[in-house]
Design a protein around this motif. Structure first.
Motif, PDB file in Angstrom:
ATOM      1  N   CYS A 203       0.829  -1.215   0.000  1.00 10.89           N
ATOM      2  CA  CYS A 203       0.000   0.000   0.000  1.00 10.89           C
ATOM      3  C   CYS A 203       0.859   1.259   0.000  1.00 10.89           C
ATOM      4  N   SER A 204       1.769   1.358   0.960  1.00 11.12           N
ATOM      5  CA  SER A 204       2.593   2.566   1.061  1.00 11.12           C
ATOM      6  C   SER A 204       3.547   2.674  -0.115  1.00 11.12           C
ATOM      7  N   ASN A 205       4.095   1.566  -0.558  1.00 10.41           N
ATOM      8  CA  ASN A 205       5.000   1.573  -1.714  1.00 10.41           C
ATOM      9  C   ASN A 205       4.253   1.990  -2.977  1.00 10.41           C
ATOM     10  N   MET A 206       3.058   1.416  -3.193  1.00 12.63           N
ATOM     11  CA  MET A 206       2.264   1.759  -4.372  1.00 12.63           C
ATOM     12  C   MET A 206       1.813   3.213  -4.326  1.00 12.63           C
ATOM     13  N   ASN A 207       1.426   3.688  -3.155  1.00 13.63           N
ATOM     14  CA  ASN A 207       1.020   5.084  -2.991  1.00 13.63           C
ATOM     15  C   ASN A 207       2.141   6.022  -3.430  1.00 13.63           C
ATOM     16  N   PHE A 208       3.349   5.735  -2.984  1.00 12.84           N
ATOM     17  CA  PHE A 208       4.505   6.554  -3.336  1.00 12.84           C
ATOM     18  C   PHE A 208       4.835   6.433  -4.821  1.00 12.84           C
ATOM     19  N   ALA A 209       4.841   5.202  -5.336  1.00  8.43           N
ATOM     20  CA  ALA A 209       5.203   4.975  -6.735  1.00  8.43           C
ATOM     21  C   ALA A 209       4.237   5.664  -7.687  1.00  8.43           C
ATOM     22  N   CYS A 210       2.939   5.591  -7.398  1.00  9.23           N
ATOM     23  CA  CYS A 210       1.942   6.215  -8.280  1.00  9.23           C
ATOM     24  C   CYS A 210       2.087   7.724  -8.291  1.00  9.23           C
ATOM     25  N   ARG A 211       2.232   8.323  -7.125  1.00  8.47           N
ATOM     26  CA  ARG A 211       2.359   9.773  -7.049  1.00  8.47           C
ATOM     27  C   ARG A 211       3.626  10.248  -7.769  1.00  8.47           C
ATOM     28  N   GLN A 212       4.737   9.572  -7.508  1.00  4.63           N
ATOM     29  CA  GLN A 212       5.985   9.959  -8.149  1.00  4.63           C
ATOM     30  C   GLN A 212       5.939   9.709  -9.649  1.00  4.63           C
ATOM     31  N   GLY A 213       5.391   8.550 -10.050  1.00  3.46           N
ATOM     32  CA  GLY A 213       5.335   8.213 -11.468  1.00  3.46           C
ATOM     33  C   GLY A 213       4.485   9.174 -12.265  1.00  3.46           C
ATOM     34  N   LEU A 214       3.298   9.516 -11.759  1.00  6.96           N
ATOM     35  CA  LEU A 214       2.431  10.455 -12.477  1.00  6.96           C
ATOM     36  C   LEU A 214       3.057  11.846 -12.544  1.00  6.96           C
ATOM     37  N   GLU A 215       3.741  12.232 -11.492  1.00  7.43           N
ATOM     38  CA  GLU A 215       4.415  13.537 -11.505  1.00  7.43           C
ATOM     39  C   GLU A 215       5.494  13.566 -12.584  1.00  7.43           C
ATOM     40  N   ILE A 216       6.243  12.482 -12.709  1.00  9.42           N
ATOM     41  CA  ILE A 216       7.291  12.409 -13.743  1.00  9.42           C
ATOM     42  C   ILE A 216       6.672  12.471 -15.135  1.00  9.42           C
ATOM     43  N   LEU A 217       5.573  11.761 -15.367  1.00 12.50           N
ATOM     44  CA  LEU A 217       4.926  11.766 -16.675  1.00 12.50           C
ATOM     45  C   LEU A 217       4.370  13.144 -17.013  1.00 12.50           C
ATOM     46  N   ARG A 218       3.785  13.815 -16.034  1.00 10.59           N
ATOM     47  CA  ARG A 218       3.239  15.148 -16.284  1.00 10.59           C
ATOM     48  C   ARG A 218       4.339  16.162 -16.611  1.00 10.59           C
ATOM     49  N   GLN A 219       5.494  15.979 -16.029  1.00 11.00           N
ATOM     50  CA  GLN A 219       6.593  16.916 -16.275  1.00 11.00           C
ATOM     51  C   GLN A 219       7.370  16.604 -17.547  1.00 11.00           C
ATOM     52  N   ASP A 220       7.067  15.469 -18.164  1.00  6.77           N
ATOM     53  CA  ASP A 220       7.756  15.052 -19.385  1.00  6.77           C
ATOM     54  C   ASP A 220       7.100  15.737 -20.585  1.00  6.77           C
ATOM     55  N   ALA A 221       7.769  16.725 -21.142  1.00  2.69           N
ATOM     56  CA  ALA A 221       7.198  17.506 -22.245  1.00  2.69           C
ATOM     57  C   ALA A 221       6.928  16.633 -23.468  1.00  2.69           C
ATOM     58  N   ASP A 222       7.782  15.646 -23.726  1.00  2.12           N
ATOM     59  CA  ASP A 222       7.604  14.790 -24.896  1.00  2.12           C
ATOM     60  C   ASP A 222       6.440  13.816 -24.736  1.00  2.12           C
ATOM     61  N   TYR A 223       6.026  13.574 -23.515  1.00  2.00           N
ATOM     62  CA  TYR A 223       4.958  12.627 -23.274  1.00  2.00           C
ATOM     63  C   TYR A 223       3.583  13.227 -23.596  1.00  2.00           C
ATOM     64  N   ASN A 224       3.425  14.544 -23.414  1.00  2.00           N
ATOM     65  CA  ASN A 224       2.137  15.232 -23.661  1.00  2.00           C
ATOM     66  C   ASN A 224       1.006  14.616 -22.835  1.00  2.00           C
ATOM     67  N   TYR A 225       1.189  14.598 -21.520  1.00  2.00           N
ATOM     68  CA  TYR A 225       0.269  13.902 -20.626  1.00  2.00           C
ATOM     69  C   TYR A 225      -1.177  14.357 -20.811  1.00  2.00           C
ATOM     70  N   GLU A 226      -1.419  15.655 -20.887  1.00  2.00           N
ATOM     71  CA  GLU A 226      -2.788  16.184 -20.914  1.00  2.00           C
ATOM     72  C   GLU A 226      -3.530  15.841 -22.204  1.00  2.00           C
ATOM     73  N   LYS A 227      -2.814  15.401 -23.201  1.00  2.00           N
ATOM     74  CA  LYS A 227      -3.429  15.099 -24.495  1.00  2.00           C
ATOM     75  C   LYS A 227      -4.206  13.792 -24.471  1.00  2.00           C
ATOM     76  N   TYR A 228      -3.903  12.922 -23.495  1.00  2.00           N
ATOM     77  CA  TYR A 228      -4.446  11.568 -23.509  1.00  2.00           C
ATOM     78  C   TYR A 228      -5.317  11.285 -22.292  1.00  2.00           C
TER      79      TYR A 228
END
Length: 545
Positions: A203-228
């Protein structure tokens, strides 16, 4: 090449505690839980129920109706099994039908491809956690994800490791070296230990991983997170997905309007396979698959092991609770409470594989099996406590009563009490009647009571037989059912069918012990002591269809 450490998701402890559970410090999460443990009510109800045959047989006048009451209660258990069996048969037929269409009609593939094109704005995020599991287990899961359609362009994978994971840097480098170019994005995070209020575990590991992972994807300009539009899949590191899992998920996801999409959890049917299993591990796996189809999904109780939902629901539901240990059992009720709307579990008509418990020898197998049962039970008790504490935030009183009833009937009665009650209840009543003063029996004489008890035993084994046939020989498991085929497989299956009731009794006793342990030790026992996977070898070819 692996990305620089900054993109691995690792960060100091302070950053992990800064946004846990709606942005509050995790240490505050225990404040409402410290003094009253509502799982005591769960245990009290089970214990009072199990003592029913004794006190009813000893109380004058009441003992006249003991036979009738015991028969009615066991009859209700049989009704639950009947309903579960009907639901399991229907789900099996749906899975078999889909599998036949997939393999026999080329136009179905074209139709599925068209659906995928219509939902091409959907991207997938798959998250799993790793602690001491061997890399071979993780690689089997990643290999099954590589087989998903357009995995390199539409599937991102987040792997949450613990800071205490042995050789974590070497494991991270190995994962990046083998799979970095196989997925759209591959992110490895390191969950810090010792965060106040958290318990170590998924639970705690997944909570941390999801928050960190989504933050990394949102900050990735090449990923275009908001488009999908993003669909999230939570899984264990020993999950083997059907090659069409993401395609089927997209198809079902696209059928719903936006409101229903973000109020749904999708659950595939999971079977438990490895090259060799002791009878109690094998039987537990068969029954769990049966209950997936017959109870957990149709009764809308909780998802299990690996499941999918929209990222919007994941975020609206505040990810996973870092102070609890069973993120799957708590998922549905947590998201219902956090979003204040009813969440539905929707089936995916395909099969996924999980690895069952494993041990180095037979004694170790017993220890690992009981450890897993204990963990599930303590997790269920903790979820019930969480529900009671938060029940005022449920969308309606009717939904609260309905879910609590279904949850208690399944985890408290069907899994924990029914086998003990159905076997020993009639025996205790007959023994007590032999030594107490004679009294009139209302409607059901002792001889008729014995006959009906044996009939119920026979019908119970009939339900076991149906469950055995459905799971072992009817479900189109990835990699085939070689483990259950041939004379040896059929003989093993029938012998294990005979051992189902003793296994359920042993399971029930471990559950009862675990509920008592939770009552006596409280929060101290709520730790994610994961069952070992170090000796796990999945059935060969399990990753292929």
């Amino acid at each position: 090449m692996p990305p620089p450490p900054s993109s691995s998701g690792s960060s100091p402890t302070s950053s992990s505690a800064a946004s846990l559970d709606l942005g509050t410090d995790a240490a505050k999460l225990e404040a409402a839980n410290r003094y009253v443990r509502w799982n005591l009510l769960f245990l009290l109800a089970i214990f009072a129920f199990l003592l029913l045959p004794i006190w009813m047989s000893l109380v004058p006048y009441v003992n006249q109706v003991t036979n009738v009451v015991i028969i009615i209660i066991i009859g209700l258990f049989q009704l639950v099994w009947l309903i579960a069996t009907i639901c399991a048969i229907r789900r099996t037929l749906a899975i078999v039908s889909r599998n036949k269409l997939k393999t026999s009609k080329a136009q179905d593939v074209e139709s599925a491809d068209a659906t995928a094109n219509d939902s091409s704005n959907i991207r997938h995020i798959v998250a799993m956690t790793l602690y001491k599991e061997p890399m071979s287990v993780l690689q089997t899961t990643l290999d099954s994800l590589v087989q998903q359609k357009d995995a390199a362009s539409r599937v991102s994978v987040i792997i949450g490791m613990e800071c205490r994971t042995p050789d974590k840097e070497a494991k991270r480098q190995e994962v990046y070296a083998k799979y970095d170019n196989k997925f759209l994005r591959l992110i490895v995070t390191f969950h810090p230990s010792g965060v106040p209020g958290e318990i170590s575990g998924k639970c705690s590991n997944m909570n941390f991983a999801c928050r960190q992972g989504l933050e990394i994807l949102r900050q990735d300009a090449d990923y275009n997170y908001e488009k999908y539009e993003h669909v999230f899949t939570n899984c264990d590191c020993d999950a083997v997905f059907d090659p069409d899992y993401m395609l089927e998920l997209e198809t079902e996801y696209s059928k719903l309007d936006p409101v229903d999409r973000h109020s749904s959890i999708w659950q595939s049917i999971i079977i438990y396979k490895r090259d060799s299993m002791p009878f109690f591990v094998d039987i537990t796996g068969v029954l769990r698959t049966f209950f997936f189809m017959g109870v957990l999904i149709p009764w809308n109780i909780n998802p299990m092991s690996h499941y999918s939902l929209s990222v919007k629901l994941l975020e609206d539901g505040a990810f996973t609770h870092p102070a609890y240990q069973m993120e799957d059992i708590i998922a549905l009720i947590r998201y219902t409470i956090m979003t204040r709307r009813e969440i539905r579990i929707r089936p995916l008509n395909l099969i996924s594989i999980n690895g069952p418990t494993s041990g180095a020898n037979y004694i170790d197998e017993i220890r690992e099996w009981s450890l897993q049962v204990r963990r599930w039970t303590i997790g269920a008790g903790e979820v019930f406590h969480y529900f009671i504490v938060k029940t005022y935030r449920m969308p309606s009183l009717l939904l609260s009563i309905s879910w609590a009833t279904r949850f208690f009937v399944y985890y408290g009665l069907v899994l924990c009490a029914s086998a003990i009650f159905s076997i020993f209840g009639p025996i205790l009543v007959q023994l007590i009647n032999m030594v107490t003063a004679e009294h009139d029996r209302l409607l059901v004489s002792d001889s008729l009571f014995q006959l009906i008890s044996f009939i119920f035993l026979a019908t119970q084994y009939a339900f076991f037989l149906v469950a055995t046939i459905l799971v072992r020989w009817c479900l189109p498991a990835p990699g085939g059912n070689q483990y259950n085929k041939g004379v040896r497989g059929v003989t093993r299956g029938l012998l294990h069918w005979i051992m189902m009731l003793p296994t359920m009794l042993a399971y029930s006793y471990v559950e009862l012990y675990s509920f008592f342990e939770l009552a006596l030790r409280g929060k101290n026992v709520c730790k994610h002591n994961a069952a070992s996977k170090s000796n796990l070898v999945l059935v060969k070819g399990a990753g292929s269809s």
